[in-house]
Design a protein around this motif. Structure first.
Motif, mmCIF file in Angstrom:
data_model
loop_
_atom_site.group_PDB
_atom_site.id
_atom_site.type_symbol
_atom_site.label_atom_id
_atom_site.label_comp_id
_atom_site.label_asym_id
_atom_site.label_seq_id
_atom_site.Cartn_x
_atom_site.Cartn_y
_atom_site.Cartn_z
ATOM 1 N N HIS A 153 0.856 -1.191 0.000
ATOM 2 C CA HIS A 153 0.000 0.000 0.000
ATOM 3 C C HIS A 153 0.885 1.231 0.000
ATOM 4 N N PHE A 154 0.572 2.146 -0.915
ATOM 5 C CA PHE A 154 1.313 3.409 -0.923
ATOM 6 C C PHE A 154 0.503 4.461 -0.189
ATOM 7 N N PRO A 155 1.163 5.229 0.657
ATOM 8 C CA PRO A 155 0.396 6.304 1.291
ATOM 9 C C PRO A 155 0.052 7.388 0.266
ATOM 10 N N LYS A 183 -4.002 0.900 -2.605
ATOM 11 C CA LYS A 183 -3.769 -0.539 -2.445
ATOM 12 C C LYS A 183 -3.339 -1.121 -3.775
ATOM 13 N N ALA A 184 -2.079 -0.898 -4.117
ATOM 14 C CA ALA A 184 -1.581 -1.298 -5.434
ATOM 15 C C ALA A 184 -1.525 -2.812 -5.547
ATOM 16 N N VAL A 185 -0.999 -3.448 -4.526
ATOM 17 C CA VAL A 185 -1.009 -4.917 -4.474
ATOM 18 C C VAL A 185 -1.701 -5.255 -3.164
ATOM 19 N N GLU A 195 -4.858 -5.098 -16.585
ATOM 20 C CA GLU A 195 -4.919 -3.793 -17.221
ATOM 21 C C GLU A 195 -4.017 -2.805 -16.489
ATOM 22 N N SER A 196 -3.825 -1.696 -17.135
ATOM 23 C CA SER A 196 -2.942 -0.674 -16.589
ATOM 24 C C SER A 196 -3.372 -0.266 -15.186
ATOM 25 N N GLY A 197 -2.431 -0.172 -14.300
ATOM 26 C CA GLY A 197 -2.713 0.288 -12.945
ATOM 27 C C GLY A 197 -3.201 -0.792 -11.996
ATOM 28 N N CYS A 198 -3.233 -2.046 -12.443
ATOM 29 C CA CYS A 198 -3.767 -3.066 -11.554
ATOM 30 C C CYS A 198 -2.710 -3.541 -10.558
ATOM 31 N N GLY A 199 -1.472 -3.100 -10.720
ATOM 32 C CA GLY A 199 -0.468 -3.418 -9.711
ATOM 33 C C GLY A 199 0.595 -4.388 -10.160
ATOM 34 N N LYS A 200 0.700 -4.612 -11.458
ATOM 35 C CA LYS A 200 1.670 -5.585 -11.955
ATOM 36 C C LYS A 200 3.102 -5.164 -11.636
ATOM 37 N N SER A 201 3.417 -3.938 -12.020
ATOM 38 C CA SER A 201 4.795 -3.483 -11.795
ATOM 39 C C SER A 201 5.121 -3.460 -10.312
ATOM 40 N N THR A 202 4.176 -3.016 -9.533
ATOM 41 C CA THR A 202 4.413 -2.956 -8.093
ATOM 42 C C THR A 202 4.690 -4.363 -7.554
ATOM 43 N N LEU A 203 3.936 -5.327 -8.041
ATOM 44 C CA LEU A 203 4.133 -6.704 -7.592
ATOM 45 C C LEU A 203 5.574 -7.151 -7.858
ATOM 46 N N ASP A 219 9.013 -6.825 -17.050
ATOM 47 C CA ASP A 219 7.884 -5.910 -16.899
ATOM 48 C C ASP A 219 7.543 -5.307 -18.256
ATOM 49 N N GLU A 220 6.617 -5.929 -18.950
ATOM 50 C CA GLU A 220 6.184 -5.472 -20.279
ATOM 51 C C GLU A 220 7.373 -5.076 -21.149
ATOM 52 N N PRO A 221 8.275 -5.976 -21.409
ATOM 53 C CA PRO A 221 9.512 -5.585 -22.084
ATOM 54 C C PRO A 221 9.306 -5.113 -23.514
ATOM 55 N N SER A 242 -10.989 2.999 -8.301
ATOM 56 C CA SER A 242 -9.711 3.476 -7.780
ATOM 57 C C SER A 242 -9.137 2.512 -6.749
ATOM 58 N N PRO A 243 -7.849 2.238 -6.786
ATOM 59 C CA PRO A 243 -7.251 1.325 -5.805
ATOM 60 C C PRO A 243 -7.217 1.930 -4.392
ATOM 61 N N VAL A 244 -7.625 3.189 -4.280
ATOM 62 C CA VAL A 244 -7.674 3.779 -2.941
ATOM 63 C C VAL A 244 -8.913 3.290 -2.210
HETATM 64 N N1 LIG Z 1 5.217 4.992 -5.676
HETATM 65 C C1 LIG Z 1 3.873 4.994 -5.727
HETATM 66 N N2 LIG Z 1 3.177 5.821 -4.911
HETATM 67 C C2 LIG Z 1 1.826 5.823 -4.945
HETATM 68 N N3 LIG Z 1 1.087 5.078 -5.753
HETATM 69 C C3 LIG Z 1 1.712 4.235 -6.605
HETATM 70 C C4 LIG Z 1 3.142 4.164 -6.634
HETATM 71 N N4 LIG Z 1 3.500 3.260 -7.577
HETATM 72 C C5 LIG Z 1 2.349 2.803 -8.102
HETATM 73 N N5 LIG Z 1 1.271 3.371 -7.519
HETATM 74 C C6 LIG Z 1 -0.141 3.104 -7.808
HETATM 75 O O1 LIG Z 1 -0.331 1.752 -7.661
HETATM 76 C C7 LIG Z 1 -1.202 1.258 -8.642
HETATM 77 C C8 LIG Z 1 -0.541 0.126 -9.392
HETATM 78 O O2 LIG Z 1 0.584 0.634 -10.116
HETATM 79 P P1 LIG Z 1 1.505 -0.275 -11.049
HETATM 80 O O3 LIG Z 1 2.534 0.602 -11.647
HETATM 81 O O4 LIG Z 1 1.960 -1.427 -10.280
HETATM 82 O O5 LIG Z 1 0.485 -0.739 -12.164
HETATM 83 P P2 LIG Z 1 0.779 -1.596 -13.480
HETATM 84 O O6 LIG Z 1 -0.131 -2.699 -13.436
HETATM 85 O O7 LIG Z 1 2.211 -1.849 -13.613
HETATM 86 O O8 LIG Z 1 0.301 -0.571 -14.592
HETATM 87 P P3 LIG Z 1 0.924 -0.327 -16.070
HETATM 88 O O9 LIG Z 1 0.386 -1.382 -16.912
HETATM 89 O O10 LIG Z 1 0.343 1.006 -16.411
HETATM 90 O O11 LIG Z 1 2.378 -0.331 -15.931
HETATM 91 C C9 LIG Z 1 -1.566 2.416 -9.531
HETATM 92 O O12 LIG Z 1 -2.832 2.919 -9.138
HETATM 93 C C10 LIG Z 1 -0.495 3.427 -9.239
HETATM 94 O O13 LIG Z 1 -1.033 4.706 -9.366
#
Ligand SMILES: Nc1ncnc2c1ncn2[C@@H]1O[C@H](COP(=O)(O)OP(=O)(O)OP(=O)(O)O)[C@@H](O)[C@H]1O
Ligand SMILES: Nc1ncnc2c1ncn2[C@@H]1O[C@H](COP(=O)(O)OP(=O)(O)OP(=O)(O)O)[C@@H](O)[C@H]1O
Ligand SMILES: [Mg+2]
Ligand SMILES: [Mg+2]
Lengths: 315, 488, 296, 312, 320
Positions: A14-16, A23-25, A43-51, A174-176, A273-275
């Protein structure tokens, strides 16, 4: 015999933010078997990169555990992680941003070797770098170039070379190819595939392109709003997606074929919104099969008989 | 025809309170608003003309001063000026609470006695022949009733007096305006209005004078005056007079200093070319000094050794003192005082010829005062000016017990001490002048300080302005008598 | 094999135009920045060779030849103490560079270090540093410097201190901003992912990318420093005579503006050209350092 | 985030800055070597006088106590009493602040209008001679020390041409030169960012979109571009305010305008510490206030701050 | 079918510090009334430049070196900028852009921005305009249009913004809409919704669209005709069916074969060797020849002209 290389349990990040935690992941469970390729779509923003970043300990998880070769590495500090960095490499989404603009290609590729002490002397270092470059279809002369002197595809090949050069066990991708043109994408995909077969690598591949995941993955996962909603062997999932989101997502993919056009739109509305994710199953506002319990109880990821797991009250 | 006169001031008057002000600029403004108790004539004698007293007298003991106030004088608000007001003014100076910087000169007053409304007698606790000098009775008679009514702050905001001009406004940072007081008892002003404008930047002030934005600039720097005069700046007239002021070099004569040796001081004196210094900063607006008291004063010491330039002698003296190759030292000057800084640099060059390597150190005023007082400055460039005819201030610091003594570098000579003591007690002025001369000759042999020159003041002003000749004088000065000015 | 390789690479390197050289080429393309560079080089040249360029001494006064207008003997005339003005201006380049460099070094060192700390570590360190920056930036440089120099006394060192005390905030803000963006960048994350240590990331990834910004900053702040120190001289709290400092020459010359306008004017022109030089260089460097700023 | 909360947040963020500003102002005069009172009174002061003054200014107290007392007084609007003028500092400042505000605002006005116009023109005619001229003149003005420019102006227009009176503040005509001096010096700081921001905005998608839907170019510039440029320009305005104030100090001295700047210069030279402190504090606080104000103005201009639901 | 827009031999260059960039070199294509015309090609091949050239929205450093853009028989390149502004943009031809995030002015409400378009191109009393804004938003299937129009762009998601863009451009009532990669930044599910809206509009309004994309799958969903661009030139003009069933140009063939479908395997994928040439010094002759496996000597010397090989299908290749 497959053995689990990486496992995450109830992983949360969770990012503040001013409006509350993002709640990204939010409770991800998954296992990556050694030698396989795990493809995660979402889809975009679902938290893949964060994971990926949490799994690689580039970000500290809010909750949950990460295991590598069965060892809990969640609490590992910088020093403990360092040897593992040789085993777990990563390729980034945007090749234009992932390379230090003030380092030459040689420096970029040789750094991991130096850090992990994998080459003795400058000569050996060079040989290894050149070999890796060659394997990527690049020439010796590229070694002294700076990133801005390369095309997008070349840059991404450098990115892949940097990951491969330490001969890791697993590569997180990550989506290379999402920033590249289709013709260039093919090249990268083939290089990756070749490397995986030759070196018996494990891949953790994320993308929003289902067709791409289909091509590169053995096991597939679908992610929605910080959670895995369905995962299992690729064939099974593609054949007969269970989760309403998976179904909608698959149906929305256009085909490069005039005879197959999207007839029905199963996914309406937008990702919340993931918030403030919805209570219960967080897909419930968009789900055509929604029932009252979906709004209250969060479904667990249940393993079904055919080897897949799905998080849905319907199953 | 022009009826207003603009006067450029470089510093804005602090506040128009005759009791507490310290800056000359405030004095310039108050001089037109208020009347003095007594005035000086051109020779520096106290007189009653132009002042609120008809006559004044000292009794034979020198301890009772009687002032007979002129009748019929009114303040700007119409109140009559009486002995009550004069007494009030004395009391204000004596009141420690009010914090007059001149307070100590009034401590000798035992009582103030009135006879009727127009006679005041000041009784001193012990005889003091210089009471008038010390208590600086150029100061201004204040309206008792008005001040008691509005308080001191009210007064400062809207000061009144019995002078030829009354206060109109003070727009802070910008100007002070006075207008003619039609009911003035004495010489009524011909000018209708005075506007004091403030120019913190000298070059701006000069340009203002040249373009006619102002008509007069009191105590204009010599250089600017010379320049305007040499160029024959159109529309301006020029006048000069000698000021009661001297400029000198002080030495730190404490034991650890090279300058504690009289031969070193003499060497410096022989090396310094005063004419060069004058040429540098004043053109011909100065007279080379001999002794310290300016030449127009009867106590002028013509025979005080003047040390004409003699580099060989200087080197010889240095060698005798044990510095055949000179030494390193420093000459201090306060920053922002252009002339002093420039001269210090010239002196640096002159001393270099006899091997003394003097660094020029310029310090911000406050620091300068500190450093020099603490004896950290080997040489420093000083100035002394006096507003009263008694020249005691010029020489007082040589007395080993004077509070000024350590400030100006300490100096000890029993003969000098004895002479100074004698001067204080000598009532007969001719005899006093003689003692002053003797004193200066001794001190000059010792090079207690090294006097450089006595400045002349030049004023450039609007050529249409008529300023009577008898005002061009160190003890009267035009700026205090604007009611005598007129446009031709 | 490895020896052949090394030879091949060596020959490649020879053929290849270096990064610095490319930057220089890009810099050179901007005509104004070359002009600027030549101004600054000229000033440096003058500073080094001042004694050879003039037969006079900067401190030699002559009360009888003061405020002379330019002549064959005194090319720019003489000043208020009869010193050769040109000589003083030539020597003045030393003081100007000294003041400028000292200020820039002082504020640059503090600013860049604080910027690095704030940007890299973030959190409360960042919070404290940035609030301090906010506080100091609320004071106009000249005004705070005047108060400080007025209290501590004048002199070269205090001028440097007084100006630098606010000046560093500009560096800190720039560097911090730059670092924040670099820190967020993928290539830094990639560095950590390959196992680079924090120190190594700072040295190899962050600093080299901040450096151009810092160099540009120096070129931009140099003029500010020069002008600020001249202004302090004017306000009476700057570098003090007899040091031949352009600012104090221009400031001292103002009293003579009507009879010897050349004193203030030439000093002002020296300041102007130097400042202009640094400004032009800064501008040119900004473009030259950023290879991506131009469309391919 | 709601607008109210934004405003509140900005206000709260200002508090530590205000405290810091007071602290710096206080410390500058108290951490200097030497006893302020001794310096104030000069060497001719008697020990009693020093002691009295020390007590009067509370200088015999420990530093934190002194600070708090001072702060308390300031909160009540009491900035102490000037040593030189023996009048409340508040009064001295309020007498003169009008002049400085007038000068600062008119200088700011000239610089902003002139700078904006030049910057916009340069952006619209990018790479034309106008663009280069704009860049060059901006460089030129910022390369000249302000006091020098002021004196030269006064010399030329006041003494030689006699277009303006050299008599301090005497009406509108006397405002022109001082305001112009500040205006020209500062104009550069608006023209160049304005150009850059304008170029940036003109490259934005919404500008192309607006043009694509047929909005006239002039309209596009005025309605779509200018408003978007406003936000960074307001920041610039707040950022430059300290410099404009500093510029007006210099200009005040040269043009014989007795505003706060002249007061400050005189007080610094006369070691009138309470006045120095007061002026310093007032200036710094007005800069803080201007920054706060700028932030609040953005929130009016920019709905991303004003309206809830900011995505990133 | 009527030809709505015809581009002939369009040549556009950009002057840069490194030299002229020959971005377009003889682009030829024809858009028929009521059809969706796709324009595909890799990054940097000149798709956007083509679109912008039609509307006269090229960057300042652009230089139109030749050619004609005929819109209903008037040459847009000969019109004064003023005339284009008054009579073409919005009124006749409108355009939406790739990045939905930046295409709406962040400082104005949705309503304000759509109203601006209506005010410019439709005569309607002020009271009716709000109604028309609402209509426009509903037309593109935006939910809750009544509230939505009072929102600011940052309060909308990417997909919504892109639909607002279309609504805004359609509110102008243009005859031709140029859509420059409108879905590239969107997620598949949102993209599908967007495509659906477009399709409906096509039927309802018989809209003509020049659809710029590099996604062949989207082309197959939407377009009737396609132009394939390579390095500033048209490689092939053909119908959508032909693109997938009968591509002729070696580049088109490779391009189609490099796209992942639901059944393609990695082995089936073809890659194009080499990389896209820079347009500062493009290769002489056919610009594709350095990467072409079928190249013959003439390919490097002469640029092949577009030749019609059958109805609605022309190819620029020496070998076909
Ligand atoms: N450092 C951060 N601080 C706050 N929120 C973040 C941070 N990094 C990511 N997020 C939020 O976390 C959620 C998931 O982000 P993430 O980058 O993991 O998505 P993604 O699935 O990789 O998307 P994409 O396909 O666009 O790359 C998004 O809503 C993003 O706004
Ligand atoms: N203003 C300009 N100055 C210089 N070159 C330009 C300019 N605009 C475009 N170009 C160049 O023209 C060529 C075509 O650009 P264009 O934007 O049309 O490509 P595109 O096909 O739309 O690519 P993408 O798929 O990335 O949007 C590119 O090589 C680009 O670098
Ligand atoms: Mg991502
Ligand atoms: Mg494009």
């Amino acid at each position: 015999m497959n053995s689990t290389l990486v496992e995450v349990r109830n992983l949360k990040k969770h990012f503040p933010s001013p409006a509350g935690p993002v709640k990204a992941v939010d409770g991800v469970n998954l296992k990556i078997e050694k030698g396989t390729s795990f493809g995660l779509v979402g889809e975009s923003g679902c938290g893949k990169s964060t994971l990926i970043r949490v799994m690689l300990k580039l970000l500290e998880p809010t909750d949950g555990k990460v295991f590598f070769r069965g060892k809990d590495i969640t609490g590992y500090g910088f020093r403990q992680m360092r040897p593992l960095r040789k085993e777990m490499a990563m390729v980034f989404q945007d090749p234009h941003l992932a390379l230090n603009p003030r380092m030459t290609v040689f420096d970029i590729i040789s750094r991991p070797l130096k850090i992990h002490g994998l080459a003795r002397g400058k000569g050996e270092l060079m040989v290894q770098v050149v070999e890796t470059l060659k394997a990527m279809g690049l020439q010796t002369e590229h070694m002294i170039r700076f990133p801005h002197e390369l095309s997008g595809g070349q840059k991404q090949r450098i990115g892949v070379a940097r990951a491969l050069v330490v001969e890791p066990e697993i590569i997180f991708l990550d989506e290379p190819t999402s920033a590249l043109d289709v013709s260039v994408q093919t090249k990268i995909l083939k290089l990756l595939d070749k490397a995986r077969r030759e070196r018996d690598l494990t891949f953790f591949f994320i993308s929003h392109d289902i067709n791409l995941i289909r091509v590169v993955a053995d096991t597939m996962g679908v992610m929605y709003l910080g959670k895995i909603v369905e995962t299992g062997p690729k064939e099974i999932l593609l054949e007969d997606p269970h989760h309403p989101y998976t179904r909608g997502l698959f149906a929305a993919v256009p085909e490069p074929d005039p005879d197959k056009i999207i007839t029905e739109i199963k996914l309406t509305g937008e990702v919340p919104s993931p918030v403030n994710p919805p209570d219960g199953c967080n897909f419930n506002p968009r789900c055509p099969y929604v029932q009252s319990r979906c709004r209250e109880i969060e479904p667990e990821l249940k393993e079904l008989a055919d080897g897949r797991s799905v998080a849905c009250h319907l199953y | 025809a022009q009826t207003s006169v603009g006067i450029a001031l470089q510093v804005e008057p602090s506040k128009l309170n005759p009791i507490t002000y310290q800056d000359t600029e405030t004095g310039f403004v108050l001089g037109s608003i208020c009347d003095p108790l007594v005035t000086l004539d051109e020779e520096g004698e106290f007189i009653a003309d132009d002042s609120v007293v008809e006559s004044f007298s000292v009794d034979e003991t020198g301890s009772e001063y009687t002032f007979v106030i002129r009748e019929g004088i009114t303040f700007h608000n119409g109140d009559p000026l009486t002995a009550h007001d004069v007494k009030f003014t004395f009391e204000a100076f004596m009141d420690e609470e009010l914090g007059s910087p001149h307070h100590r000169y009034y401590t000798g007053i035992e009582s103030l006695e009135m006879e009727g409304d127009y006679v005041l007698t000041v009784v001193l606790s012990e005889p003091n022949v210089t009471f008038l000098t010390m208590s600086r009775l150029r100061n201004h008679v204040l309206p008792k009733d008005y001040i008691e009514e509005v308080g001191w702050e009210g007064y400062e905001r809207n000061p009144i007096g019995s002078g030829p001009f009354k206060f109109v406004e003070h727009s802070p940072g910008n100007r002070i305006v006075l207008e003619k007081f039609d009911d003035y008892w004495g010489k009524k002003a011909e000018i209708d209005e005075i506007v004091f404008r403030f120019y913190p930047e000298l070059s701006t002030a000069i340009m203002a004078l040249e373009t006619g934005a102002v008509d007069f600039m009191p105590e204009m720097p010599a250089e600017e005056f010379m320049d305007l005069q040499d160029r024959g700046a159109p529309g301006l007239s020029f006048e000069t007079y000698q000021k009661f002021e001297d400029h000198r070099i002080c030495f730190n004569k404490r034991e650890d200093s090279e300058f504690s040796d009289v031969r070193v001081r003499q060497a410096v004196a022989y090396a310094i070319d005063i004419n060069e210094l004058i040429a540098l900063t004043r053109g011909d607006m100065a007279i080379p000094a001999r002794g310290r008291i300016p030449s127009f004063h009867p106590a002028y010491a013509e025979n005080a050794n003047a040390y004409d330039v003699d580099l060989d002698k200087a080197r010889e003296l240095l060698a005798e003192a044990g510095y055949p190759d000179g030494f390193k030292t420093a000459i201090y000057a306060p920053a922002g005082y252009r002339e002093r800084v420039q001269e210090a640099q010239q002196i640096q060059q002159q001393l270099a010829q006899i091997g003394i390597q003097a660094e020029v150190v310029t310090l911000e005023w406050g620091t300068y005062l500190d450093v020099t007082a603490e004896g950290e400055a080997p040489m420093f460039r000083e100035r002394w000016s006096a507003g009263v005819p008694e020249p005691i201030g010029f020489v007082e610091s040589w007395h080993s017990e004077s509070s000024w003594n350590p400030i100006f570098g300490t100096y000890e000579n029993p003969d000098v001490d004895a002479l100074l003591d004698e001067i204080m007690q000598t009532v007969d002025s001719q005899k006093r002048w003689e003692l002053y001369r003797e004193l200066q000759e001794i001190a000059m042999d010792d090079v207690a300080d090294y006097p450089l020159y006595w400045p002349l003041i030049g004023e450039a002003f609007n050529e249409d302005l008529y300023i009577p000749d008898n005002l061009w004088n160190a003890f009267r000065r035009p700026i205090y008598y604007i009611n005598y000015w007129s446009y031709q | 094999m490895s020896e052949d390789l090394q030879k091949e690479i060596a020959s490649l390197k020879q053929k290849k135009t270096g990064q610095m050289y490319l930057t220089w080429l890009r810099f050179k393309r901007n005509r104004l920045s070359v002009v600027g560079l030549s101004f600054v080089l000229l000033v440096i040249f003058i500073a080094i060779f001042a004694p050879l360029l003039t037969p006079y001494e900067p401190y030699d006064t002559n009360p009888f030849r003061r405020l002379e207008s330019p002549s064959r003997e005194h090319l720019l005339g003489t000043d208020e103490l009869g010193r050769d003005l040109l000589t003083r201006l030539l020597y003045g380049s030393r003081i100007a560079l000294q003041v400028g460099i000292l200020i820039v070094l002082f504020e640059g060192f503090i600013g860049i270090s604080f910027g690095l700390l704030a940007g890299y570590f973030g959190g409360w360190i960042d919070e404290i540093i940035m609030r301090l920056v906010d506080v100091l930036r609320s004071f106009p440089v000249i005004i705070l410097a005047m108060a400080i120099a007025g209290i501590m006394g004048q002199g070269l060192f205090n001028v440097v201190l007084a100006i630098g005390l606010v000046g560093w905030t500009t560096y800190a803000r720039m560097v911090r901003g730059k670092i924040l963006s670099i820190k967020e960048s993928d290539y830094v994350e990639a560095a950590f992912a390959t196992g680079e240590s924090t120190v190594s990331v700072i040295l190899r990834y962050i600093l080299p990318n901040v450096l151009p910004t810092a160099i540009i900053m120096v070129c931009i702040m140099m003029p500010t420093a020069l002008i600020a120190s001249a202004t302090l001289s004017f306000l009476g709290v700057g570098v003090q005579p007899p040091l031949p400092c352009w600012g104090s020459i221009a400031a001292a010359g103002r009293d003579y503006i009507t009879r010897a306008p050349w004193i203030s004017t030439t000093a002002g022109i020296f300041i102007m050209f130097t400042v202009l030089g640094f400004n032009f260089i800064g501008d040119g460097l900004r473009d030259a350092f950023d290879p991506t700023s131009k469309r391919n | 985030m709601k607008k109210g909360r934004y405003v509140l947040k900005r206000l709260v963020r200002t508090i530590p800055i205000v405290i810091g500003v007071t602290l710096v102002t206080f410390l500058i005069l108290h951490l200097t070597p030497g006893d302020p009172v001794r310096i104030m009174l000069g060497p001719y002061a008697t020990p009693e006088n020093i002691a009295i003054l020390r007590a009067q200014y509370g200088l015999d107290q420990p530093l934190p106590v002194q600070y708090l007392t001072w702060l308390g007084n300031i909160a009540r609007g009491d900035f102490g009493t000037s040593i030189r003028y023996n009048r409340p500092v508040t009064e001295l400042i309020s007498d003169r602040i009008g002049i400085t505000v007038l000068l600062t605002l008119s200088g700011l006005f000239i610089s902003v209008t002139l700078g904006s116009i030049l910057g916009i023109l340069a952006a619209l005619k990018q790479n034309s001679w106008l663009d280069y001229l704009c860049t060059f003149q901006a460089m030129f003005w910022i390369s000249i020390p302000g006091f020098w420019l002021a004196i030269i102006f006064l010399y030329i227009f006041g003494l030689q041409l006699r277009w303006v009176p050299i008599a301090g503040l005497t009406g509108f005509v006397s405002l022109i030169l001082p305001a112009l001096t500040i205006g020209l010096q500062e104009e550069a700081w608006f023209a160049r960012p304005m150009r850059a921001e304008m170029l940036g905005v003109l490259n934005e998608g919404y500008i192309k979109a607006a043009r694509a839907k047929g909005v006239r170019y002039f309209q596009v510039v005025v309605k779509h571009a200018l408003r978007n440029v406003m936000v960074p320009m307001i920041t610039m305005l707040a950022l430059r305010l300290p410099w404009v104030i500093a510029g007006s100090v210099v200009v005040e001295v040269v043009f014989a305008w007795g505003g706060m700047g002249s007061l400050l210069v005189n007080s610094v030279l006369a070691r009138d510490y309470p006045v120095v402190q007061g002026v310093l504090l007032i200036i710094a606080l007005s800069v803080v206030a201007a920054n706060l104000f700028a932030d609040l103005v953005y929130s009016l201009v920019d709905p991303r701050i004003r309206v809830e639901g900011g995505k990133k | 079918m009527e030809e709505l827009l015809k581009i002939e031999q369009l040549q556009v260059a950009f002057s840069t510090e490194e030299g002229p960039v020959e971005a377009l070199d003889g682009v030829e294509l024809t858009i028929l009334q009521g059809t969706f015309h796709g324009l595909i090609g890799e990054t940097g091949c000149g798709k956007s430049v083509t679109g912008q050239a039609i509307l006269g929205l090229l960057d300042n450093n652009a230089l139109i070196k030749g050619g004609r853009i005929l819109y209903r028989d008037q040459d847009l390149l000969r019109l004064s900028p003023r005339k284009i502004e008054r009579t073409i943009r919005g009124k006749e031809i409108a355009m939406i852009f790739q990045d939905p995030g930046s295409s709406l002015n962040p400082l104005f409400t949705i309503k304000n921005q759509i109203e601006e378009a209506i005010r410019l191109h439709r005569k309607a009393p002020a009271e009716k305009r709000e109604e028309m804004v609402l209509q426009a938003l509903k037309q593109v299937k935006l939910p809750d249009a009544e509230n939505l129009m009072y929102r600011y762009p940052h309060q909308l998601s990417g997909g919504m913004k892109q639909r607002v863009m279309i609504a805004m451009m359609l509110a102008c009532n243009p005859k031709l809409l140029i859509a420059d990669e409108p879905t590239t930044a969107l997620d598949v599910s949102i993209q599908a919704q967007f495509i659906k809206v477009l399709k409906e509009l096509k039927e309802k309004l018989s809209l003509t669209v020049l659809y710029i994309t590099h996604d062949l799958a989207v082309i197959s969903e939407l377009c009737d005709y396609v132009s394939v661009m390579y390095a500033g030139r048209i490689a092939e003009n053909l119908s959508m069916r032909d693109l997938f069933k009968d591509p002729r140009h070696p580049y088109t063939i490779k391009l189609v074969n490099s796209v992942l479908g639901a059944t393609t395997t990695l082995d089936q994928l073809e890659e194009i060797p080499g990389s896209v040439p820079r347009l500062i010094n493009p290769p002489g002759g056919c610009r594709f020849h350095p990467r072409c496996e079928e190249a013959i000597p003439v390919c490097s010397q002469e640029a092949p002209p577009l030749r019609e090989i059958k109805a609605n299908h022309s190819v620029a290749c020496h070998r076909r």
